[in-house]
Design a protein around this motif. Sequence first.
Motif, short mmCIF file in Angstrom:
data_model
loop_
_atom_site.label_atom_id
_atom_site.label_comp_id
_atom_site.label_asym_id
_atom_site.label_seq_id
_atom_site.Cartn_x
_atom_site.Cartn_y
_atom_site.Cartn_z
N PHE A 26 0.81 -1.41 0.24
CA PHE A 26 0.07 0.23 -0.04
C PHE A 26 1.24 1.45 0.11
CE2 PHE A 26 -1.52 3.06 2.99
CZ PHE A 26 -3.11 3.65 1.87
N ILE A 27 1.69 0.74 1.28
CA ILE A 27 2.66 2.68 0.69
C ILE A 27 3.42 2.91 -0.74
CG2 ILE A 27 4.68 3.25 1.86
CD1 ILE A 27 4.33 1.19 4.59
N LYS A 28 4.67 1.79 -0.69
CA LYS A 28 4.68 1.44 -2.25
C LYS A 28 4.17 2.18 -3.41
CE LYS A 28 5.90 -1.66 -5.61
NZ LYS A 28 7.81 -1.21 -6.77
N GLU A 29 2.16 1.85 -3.05
CA GLU A 29 1.46 2.39 -3.73
C GLU A 29 1.63 4.36 -3.48
OE1 GLU A 29 2.09 -0.13 -6.88
OE2 GLU A 29 0.22 1.54 -7.14
N LYS A 30 1.57 4.15 -2.54
CA LYS A 30 0.30 4.99 -2.30
C LYS A 30 1.64 6.43 -2.35
CE LYS A 30 -1.93 8.11 1.08
NZ LYS A 30 -1.84 8.92 2.00
N TYR A 31 3.31 6.40 -2.47
CA TYR A 31 4.28 7.54 -2.41
C TYR A 31 4.27 7.12 -3.95
CZ TYR A 31 2.62 7.40 2.56
OH TYR A 31 1.51 8.39 3.88
N SER A 32 3.70 6.33 -4.97
CA SER A 32 4.80 5.98 -5.98
C SER A 32 5.41 7.27 -7.23
CB SER A 32 4.22 5.19 -6.69
OG SER A 32 3.19 5.86 -7.24
N GLN A 33 4.65 8.29 -6.77
CA GLN A 33 4.92 9.90 -7.47
C GLN A 33 5.74 10.96 -7.01
OE1 GLN A 33 2.99 11.38 -9.96
NE2 GLN A 33 1.99 8.94 -9.52
N LYS A 155 -4.18 -0.99 2.74
CA LYS A 155 -5.03 0.34 3.33
C LYS A 155 -5.88 0.76 4.56
CE LYS A 155 -7.95 3.50 0.96
NZ LYS A 155 -9.45 3.99 0.51
N ALA A 162 -4.35 5.84 9.31
CA ALA A 162 -3.93 6.37 7.86
C ALA A 162 -3.14 7.41 8.48
CB ALA A 162 -5.11 7.25 7.44
N ASP A 166 0.82 7.82 7.61
CA ASP A 166 1.07 8.99 6.69
C ASP A 166 2.05 9.57 7.73
OD1 ASP A 166 0.66 10.99 4.49
OD2 ASP A 166 0.22 12.14 5.39
N LYS A 170 5.98 9.90 5.78
CA LYS A 170 6.44 11.45 5.12
C LYS A 170 7.77 11.82 5.78
CE LYS A 170 2.75 13.31 3.07
NZ LYS A 170 1.20 14.00 3.70
#
Length: 178
Positions: A26-33, A155, A162, A166, A170
């Motif tokens: 989930f972390i990989k996807e969420k912060y992929s930008q 998730k 959450a 986060d 971060k």
Amino acid sequence: MTTRKTILAISGSTRSNSTNESILKFIKEKYSQEVNIELYTGIGSLPHFNPDLDVEPVDASVKEFRQLVRKADGVIICSPEYVFSLPGSLKNALEWMVSTIIFAKKPTALIVASGMGEKAFESLQLIMRTLEAGFTEDTALLISGARGRFDAGGKPKDEQTAQELDHAVKALISLLGH
Ligand SMILES: Cc1cc2nc3c(=O)[nH]c(=O)nc-3n(C[C@H](O)[C@H](O)[C@H](O)COP(=O)(O)O)c2cc1C
């Protein structure tokens, strides 16, 4: 220009359908930008640590694991607690790091997601302090009652979880610098 940073994600659970592994996905996807996150799934294949084997040339799997950590800009460890401690596979993987300085000053996040998890959380911090890993209060997170707090995709189900996750991720990304 800023270079894209890489984080190596290590799950302390080797079972299929692991909550900890799904949190990392989930972390990989969420912060992929913002960052590349690579999942390392090899801890279960490392040989049992033995100082007699910790001589050159080390086992190929150990060499690969050390190289992945060395070249990563940061590391996230996400683990359950087993019998009031770290799962043996994760402890074993970390034992292979003791004779090296690979973790020294390495930006690191430490997440324990478990039923209770306090002892594993304490133990993981003590081990990573010994390895001189660069974690802070902000990048260390205990998530008790984990199974009920995440869906099957890792998730968070509630706002507090959450936000805590986060905050930790971060904080790790900010430790990576530019
Ligand atoms: C052998 C074994 C021992 C466990 N001992 C503990 C424990 O001491 N404390 C705890 O919080 N959970 C304990 N658990 C529960 C797991 O930590 C919990 O199910 C966790 O969600 C598993 O993580 P995973 O889904 O990533 O594999 C234990 C589970 C197993 C299989």
